[in-house]
Design a protein around this motif. Structure first.
Motif, PDB file in Angstrom:
ATOM      1  N   ILE A 116      40.845  45.848 -23.652  1.00 15.37           N
ATOM      2  CA  ILE A 116      41.781  45.693 -22.655  1.00 15.37           C
ATOM      3  C   ILE A 116      43.147  45.542 -22.767  1.00 15.37           C
ATOM      4  O   ILE A 116      43.381  44.958 -23.756  1.00 15.37           O
ATOM      5  CB  ILE A 116      41.037  44.204 -21.809  1.00 15.37           C
ATOM      6  CG1 ILE A 116      41.586  44.172 -20.562  1.00 15.37           C
ATOM      7  CG2 ILE A 116      41.029  42.939 -22.828  1.00 15.37           C
ATOM      8  CD1 ILE A 116      40.746  42.840 -19.632  1.00 15.37           C
ATOM      9  N   THR A 145      41.788  52.105 -21.095  1.00 19.98           N
ATOM     10  CA  THR A 145      40.922  50.857 -21.001  1.00 19.98           C
ATOM     11  C   THR A 145      41.137  50.049 -19.819  1.00 19.98           C
ATOM     12  O   THR A 145      41.983  50.400 -19.145  1.00 19.98           O
ATOM     13  CB  THR A 145      41.359  49.696 -22.139  1.00 19.98           C
ATOM     14  OG1 THR A 145      42.426  49.377 -22.006  1.00 19.98           O
ATOM     15  CG2 THR A 145      41.095  50.433 -23.672  1.00 19.98           C
ATOM     16  N   PRO A 146      40.210  48.910 -19.389  1.00 19.74           N
ATOM     17  CA  PRO A 146      40.613  48.156 -18.311  1.00 19.74           C
ATOM     18  C   PRO A 146      42.129  47.578 -18.609  1.00 19.74           C
ATOM     19  O   PRO A 146      42.466  47.282 -19.492  1.00 19.74           O
ATOM     20  CB  PRO A 146      39.608  47.103 -18.369  1.00 19.74           C
ATOM     21  CG  PRO A 146      38.480  47.778 -19.037  1.00 19.74           C
ATOM     22  CD  PRO A 146      38.893  48.663 -19.993  1.00 19.74           C
ATOM     23  N   LYS A 180      29.874  50.010 -12.565  1.00 19.45           N
ATOM     24  CA  LYS A 180      30.694  49.490 -13.715  1.00 19.45           C
ATOM     25  C   LYS A 180      31.357  48.394 -13.150  1.00 19.45           C
ATOM     26  O   LYS A 180      31.451  47.372 -13.630  1.00 19.45           O
ATOM     27  CB  LYS A 180      31.606  50.643 -14.204  1.00 19.45           C
ATOM     28  CG  LYS A 180      32.505  50.066 -15.382  1.00 19.45           C
ATOM     29  CD  LYS A 180      32.949  51.457 -16.128  1.00 19.45           C
ATOM     30  CE  LYS A 180      33.769  51.133 -17.291  1.00 19.45           C
ATOM     31  NZ  LYS A 180      34.554  52.248 -17.707  1.00 19.45           N
ATOM     32  N   ILE A 181      31.979  48.446 -11.986  1.00 16.20           N
ATOM     33  CA  ILE A 181      32.682  47.381 -11.286  1.00 16.20           C
ATOM     34  C   ILE A 181      31.934  46.081 -11.045  1.00 16.20           C
ATOM     35  O   ILE A 181      32.379  45.203 -11.329  1.00 16.20           O
ATOM     36  CB  ILE A 181      33.472  47.721 -10.038  1.00 16.20           C
ATOM     37  CG1 ILE A 181      34.648  49.027 -10.239  1.00 16.20           C
ATOM     38  CG2 ILE A 181      34.000  46.746  -9.220  1.00 16.20           C
ATOM     39  CD1 ILE A 181      34.920  49.699  -8.996  1.00 16.20           C
ATOM     40  N   GLN A 184      30.978  44.472 -14.404  1.00 23.09           N
ATOM     41  CA  GLN A 184      31.995  43.700 -14.822  1.00 23.09           C
ATOM     42  C   GLN A 184      32.482  42.579 -14.086  1.00 23.09           C
ATOM     43  O   GLN A 184      32.522  41.294 -14.709  1.00 23.09           O
ATOM     44  CB  GLN A 184      33.478  44.587 -14.816  1.00 23.09           C
ATOM     45  CG  GLN A 184      34.486  44.008 -15.550  1.00 23.09           C
ATOM     46  CD  GLN A 184      34.458  44.478 -16.949  1.00 23.09           C
ATOM     47  OE1 GLN A 184      35.530  44.344 -17.810  1.00 23.09           O
ATOM     48  NE2 GLN A 184      33.539  45.021 -17.282  1.00 23.09           N
ATOM     49  N   GLY A 273      38.312  50.367  -8.833  1.00 16.43           N
ATOM     50  CA  GLY A 273      38.050  51.346  -9.981  1.00 16.43           C
ATOM     51  C   GLY A 273      39.408  52.459  -9.614  1.00 16.43           C
ATOM     52  O   GLY A 273      39.838  52.527  -8.331  1.00 16.43           O
ATOM     53  N   LEU A 303      39.333  49.322 -13.662  1.00 18.53           N
ATOM     54  CA  LEU A 303      38.589  49.929 -14.452  1.00 18.53           C
ATOM     55  C   LEU A 303      38.572  51.357 -14.149  1.00 18.53           C
ATOM     56  O   LEU A 303      38.850  52.113 -12.987  1.00 18.53           O
ATOM     57  CB  LEU A 303      37.357  49.500 -14.162  1.00 18.53           C
ATOM     58  CG  LEU A 303      36.920  47.933 -14.145  1.00 18.53           C
ATOM     59  CD1 LEU A 303      35.557  47.664 -14.048  1.00 18.53           C
ATOM     60  CD2 LEU A 303      37.479  47.254 -15.400  1.00 18.53           C
TER      61      LEU A 303
END
Length: 314
Positions: A116, A145-146, A180-181, A184, A273, A303
Motif C-alpha cells: 500500500i 497497489t492500493p 474487493k472493495i 477491504q 475502485g 483500489l
C-alpha cells in the motif's frame, strides 16, 4: 490480518506536519497488534533540482557529488522526522533523485513489492479545502497497489467507512472489484472498530429519451431501475453481512451521491475502485470526480482490480 505487511509512506519535505506518516504508524500499530507480526514501514520522498542538471560549470562527476550531498542532507532530515514521530518503531527511510515524483513512488512499489502507498493531500490555505496534486492523480490511475490519500479526519472508535460500489453492472470486472472493495472495508472496519456502509448510484431517465419518445414512461423506467439496484445491493450486502440500514441506493451521478452520503454519515474513510488506465471509472466518472473527492473531509482509499498492471511496469 495480513492485508498490509509493507507500507510505503510518501513524506512531504515542505511541511512539518506529516499526517501520512502518522496514519501509517497508526495503521501499522493496529495491524501488528491484530496479526502479531511486525509491519514494515518505509518513509520515502523524491527530490529534484533542475539547476544541478543544467549548470555547465560542473563536470558530470561534480554534479553527481552535489546531488548526493543534497540527498544526504534530506535523508538526515527524514531520519530525524521519523525518530521524532515514532522513536520506538524501526521505520526505514529513503530519498531518491527523480524529476517525476509519481514515477519515483511507483518504481519503489514495483521494485520492493509494497502492499500500500499512503500519502497526504495538500491543504489549500485560501479556501481551507484539500487540493489533489497531479502526483495524487497519477498514483490513483497508475499505482498497482492500493493508494490511501490522507486528510484531516480522525479515525474515531465506532466511526464509519463508506464503500462505493457499482452493483448495477453485470460485468465481471465490476463485480470482482465490488467484492474487493467490500472485503477491504470489512477488514479495515474490524481493524479500526468502524461500521461499514455501502453506497451505489444509478442514472435517472435520459432527458433525450423523454423528449424523442413522448410515450416513454419515465416513472416506470425509474422505478424499475431503482428496484434492480436495490435488489442487487441487498444481495451484495447480505453476502458481506452489512446491515441493510447501512446501504444507500440513490439516483444521480456517482460523484454527487457519494459526496452526499459521505457527509451524511461523517465518513472517516471512503473506499472506491479505479478501473483501467484512464483513471477513475466505475465508481467515479468524469472530471467532476476530482472536485468531489477534494470536497470530502475524509481519507480516500483507491483500489485496483485484480490483475491490474501499471503502465510503468510494462
Amino acid at each position: 490480518m495480513d492485508m498490509y505487511k509493507k507500507i510505503l509512506v510518501v513524506v512531504d519535505p515542505t511541511r512539518n506536519e506529516q499526517k501520512a506518516l502518522k496514519r501509517a504508524i497508526e495503521l501499522a500499530t493496529r495491524l501488528t497488534e491484530s496479526a502479531g507480526e511486525a509491519v514494515n514501514i518505509t518513509a520515502f520522498f523524491s527530490i529534484f533540482d533542475f539547476s544541478y542538471e543544467m549548470t555547465t560549470i560542473l563536470s558530470s562527476s561534480e554534479r553527481d557529488a552535489m546531488r548526493q550531498m543534497v540527498i544526504k542532507d534530506k535523508q538526515q532530515w527524514l531520519d530525524d522526522k521519523v525518530k521524532e514521530l515514532a522513536p520506538s518503531l524501526d521505520i526505514q527511510s529513503e530519498v531518491v533523485w527523480h524529476n517525476r515524483p509519481f514515477e519515483a513512488i511507483i518504481n519503489q512499489v514495483i521494485e520492493h513489492d509494497y502492499d500500500i502507498v499512503i500519502k497526504g493531500t495538500h491543504q489549500h490555505d485560501k479556501f481551507k479545502s484539500v487540493v489533489f496534486t497531479p502526483t495524487d492523480w497519477h498514483l490513483l490511475r497508475k499505482c498497482p497497489t492500493p493508494v490511501l490519500l490522507v486528510k484531516e479526519h480522525e479515525w474515531p472508535k465506532d466511526g464509519n467507512i463508506l464503500a462505493a460500489i457499482n452493483v448495477g453492472s453485470d460485468e465481471e470486472e465490476h463485480l470482482s472489484l465490488n467484492n474487493k472493495i467490500t472485503e477491504q472495508a470489512s477488514k479495515l472496519a474490524d481493524l479500526i472498530d468502524a461500521n461499514v456502509h455501502l453506497v451505489n448510484s444509478y442514472p435517472g431517465t435520459p432527458v433525450n429519451i423523454s423528449i424523442e419518445i413522448p410515450e416513454f414512461d419515465s416513472t416506470e423506467y425509474n422505478n424499475a431501475m431503482l428496484k434492480h439496484h436495490q435488489d442487487s445491493m441487498k444481495e451484495h450486502a447480505n453476502k458481506f453481512n452489512v446491515d441493510p440500514s447501512n446501504t444507500f441506493v440513490e439516483e444521480g451521478l456517482p460523484e454527487t451521491v457519494i459526496e452526499q452520503v459521505a457527509q451524511k454519515i461523517d465518513a472517516e474513510l471512503l473506499i472506491l475502485g479505479t478501473i483501467g488506465r484512464t483513471g477513475i471509472s466505475a465508481a467515479l466518472i468524469g472530471n467532476t470526480a476530482e472536485h468531489v473527492i477534494d470536497h470530502l473531509n475524509c481519507d480516500v482509499l483507491a483500489l485496483k482490480p485484480d490483475g491490474y498492471i501499471s503502465p510503468l511496469a510494462e
